[in-house]
Design a protein around this motif. Structure first.
Motif, mmCIF file in Angstrom:
data_model
loop_
_atom_site.group_PDB
_atom_site.id
_atom_site.type_symbol
_atom_site.label_atom_id
_atom_site.label_comp_id
_atom_site.label_asym_id
_atom_site.label_seq_id
_atom_site.Cartn_x
_atom_site.Cartn_y
_atom_site.Cartn_z
ATOM 1 N N GLY A 167 32.050 38.424 -18.382
ATOM 2 C CA GLY A 167 31.918 37.482 -17.559
ATOM 3 C C GLY A 167 30.850 36.666 -17.589
ATOM 4 N N ASP A 168 30.595 37.314 -18.349
ATOM 5 C CA ASP A 168 29.395 35.987 -19.193
ATOM 6 C C ASP A 168 30.001 35.488 -20.466
ATOM 7 O OD1 ASP A 168 27.488 36.685 -17.745
ATOM 8 O OD2 ASP A 168 25.911 38.328 -18.413
ATOM 9 N N ALA B 2 34.385 29.455 -21.062
ATOM 10 C CA ALA B 2 34.647 28.508 -20.485
ATOM 11 C C ALA B 2 33.908 27.026 -20.689
ATOM 12 C CB ALA B 2 35.019 28.549 -19.177
ATOM 13 N N GLN B 3 32.699 27.169 -21.202
ATOM 14 C CA GLN B 3 32.000 26.357 -21.453
ATOM 15 C C GLN B 3 32.196 25.430 -22.915
ATOM 16 O OE1 GLN B 3 28.072 27.137 -21.362
ATOM 17 N NE2 GLN B 3 28.411 27.996 -19.247
ATOM 18 N N THR C 112 40.621 22.464 -23.587
ATOM 19 C CA THR C 112 41.094 21.822 -22.831
ATOM 20 C C THR C 112 40.534 22.093 -21.093
ATOM 21 O OG1 THR C 112 43.388 23.512 -22.461
ATOM 22 C CG2 THR C 112 43.456 22.037 -24.367
ATOM 23 N N ALA C 113 41.145 21.681 -20.127
ATOM 24 C CA ALA C 113 41.580 22.283 -19.270
ATOM 25 C C ALA C 113 42.414 23.401 -18.608
ATOM 26 C CB ALA C 113 41.485 21.169 -18.297
ATOM 27 N N ALA C 114 42.550 23.532 -19.807
ATOM 28 C CA ALA C 114 43.962 25.020 -19.155
ATOM 29 C C ALA C 114 42.919 26.006 -19.553
ATOM 30 C CB ALA C 114 45.435 24.929 -19.486
ATOM 31 N N GLU C 115 42.271 25.799 -20.539
ATOM 32 C CA GLU C 115 41.825 26.648 -21.368
ATOM 33 C C GLU C 115 40.916 27.364 -20.121
ATOM 34 O OE1 GLU C 115 41.188 25.756 -25.498
ATOM 35 O OE2 GLU C 115 42.865 25.982 -26.014
ATOM 36 N N ARG C 116 40.222 26.007 -20.291
ATOM 37 C CA ARG C 116 38.806 26.321 -19.434
ATOM 38 C C ARG C 116 39.157 26.270 -17.948
ATOM 39 N NH1 ARG C 116 36.928 21.730 -20.723
ATOM 40 N NH2 ARG C 116 38.093 20.677 -19.586
ATOM 41 N N GLN D 117 24.608 34.347 -11.900
ATOM 42 C CA GLN D 117 25.772 34.213 -13.009
ATOM 43 C C GLN D 117 26.922 33.768 -11.619
ATOM 44 O OE1 GLN D 117 23.664 34.627 -15.232
ATOM 45 N NE2 GLN D 117 25.148 34.590 -16.871
ATOM 46 N N LEU D 118 27.128 34.042 -10.895
ATOM 47 C CA LEU D 118 28.631 33.631 -10.260
ATOM 48 C C LEU D 118 27.702 32.016 -9.482
ATOM 49 C CD1 LEU D 118 31.474 34.504 -9.579
ATOM 50 C CD2 LEU D 118 30.260 35.936 -7.656
ATOM 51 N N GLY D 119 26.934 31.895 -8.925
ATOM 52 C CA GLY D 119 26.493 31.191 -8.826
ATOM 53 C C GLY D 119 26.952 29.863 -10.028
ATOM 54 N N PHE D 120 26.471 30.272 -10.949
ATOM 55 C CA PHE D 120 26.148 29.317 -12.371
ATOM 56 C C PHE D 120 28.204 28.705 -12.797
ATOM 57 C CE2 PHE D 120 22.273 30.527 -13.433
ATOM 58 C CZ PHE D 120 21.544 29.460 -13.386
ATOM 59 N N LEU D 121 28.531 30.291 -12.379
ATOM 60 C CA LEU D 121 30.219 29.517 -12.012
ATOM 61 C C LEU D 121 31.145 28.806 -11.791
ATOM 62 C CD1 LEU D 121 32.823 30.261 -14.200
ATOM 63 C CD2 LEU D 121 33.441 32.148 -12.690
ATOM 64 N N TYR D 122 30.784 29.060 -10.304
ATOM 65 C CA TYR D 122 30.800 28.346 -8.766
ATOM 66 C C TYR D 122 30.391 26.572 -9.210
ATOM 67 C CZ TYR D 122 32.282 32.585 -6.515
ATOM 68 O OH TYR D 122 33.522 33.204 -6.658
ATOM 69 N N TYR D 123 28.857 26.533 -9.769
ATOM 70 C CA TYR D 123 28.371 25.209 -10.356
ATOM 71 C C TYR D 123 28.848 24.634 -10.900
ATOM 72 C CZ TYR D 123 25.127 21.550 -11.518
ATOM 73 O OH TYR D 123 24.747 20.663 -12.223
ATOM 74 N N ALA D 124 29.674 24.993 -12.454
ATOM 75 C CA ALA D 124 30.240 24.835 -13.094
ATOM 76 C C ALA D 124 32.090 24.215 -12.317
ATOM 77 C CB ALA D 124 30.330 25.834 -14.543
#
Length: 149
Positions: free
Chosen positions: A63-64, A70-71, A75-79, A106-113
């Protein structure tokens, strides 16, 4: 992360050798992630996929890897693809070990992003509940307050 006091005795079979080596290989992949060597980390994690399919730490690290890729996506598609991979890996880690605090973080940061602040807040609150004395508790608490409706 293994100390000399935790090292196993003589290895008697190839199966036992693999059981001992897999966690070390997993940790090496994590170090590759920390160093930004994502291709090497992916190769190492992929090589362990079958053997560590039920290892929540393996899923956390995968996941990390996806989250960090993703960061850096061009492209938006790759992200979107990488963010989806990260979410799936984190969710699998939580299925295997719901109390693994760092996955909630980490999931919290992913949702934030992805600008899902309600879910980000929920995951970060869960993290703080599980590890109230975490070294980053004050900073995470600031995020939680900032994400309040």
């Amino acid at each position: 992360r293994v100390t000399s006091g935790e090292l196993p005795g003589p290895v008697r079979s190839s199966e036992e050798f693999e059981r001992v080596v897999r966690p070390a290989a997993r940790e090496n992949a994590y170090e590759e992630i920390r160093q930004g060597r994502f291709a090497a980390a992916r190769r190492q994690l992929d090589a362990l996929a079958v053997a560590l399919a039920d290892d929540p730490v393996w899923h956390l690290y995968y996941g990390d890897l996806h989250r960090l890729e993703a960061q850096r996506a061009a492209t938006a598609a790759e992200r979107a693809v990488e963010a989806t991979g990260a979410r799936a890996a984190y969710e699998r880690a939580l299925q295997l070990d719901p109390g693994r605090a760092e996955v909630h973080r980490q999931l919290g940061f992913l949702y934030y992003a992805s600008n899902d602040l309600a879910r980000a807040r929920e995951e970060l609150e869960r993290y703080l509940t599980l590890v109230p004395g975490a070294p980053d508790a004050a900073r995470i608490g600031e995020y939680v307050r900032e994400f309040a409706p």
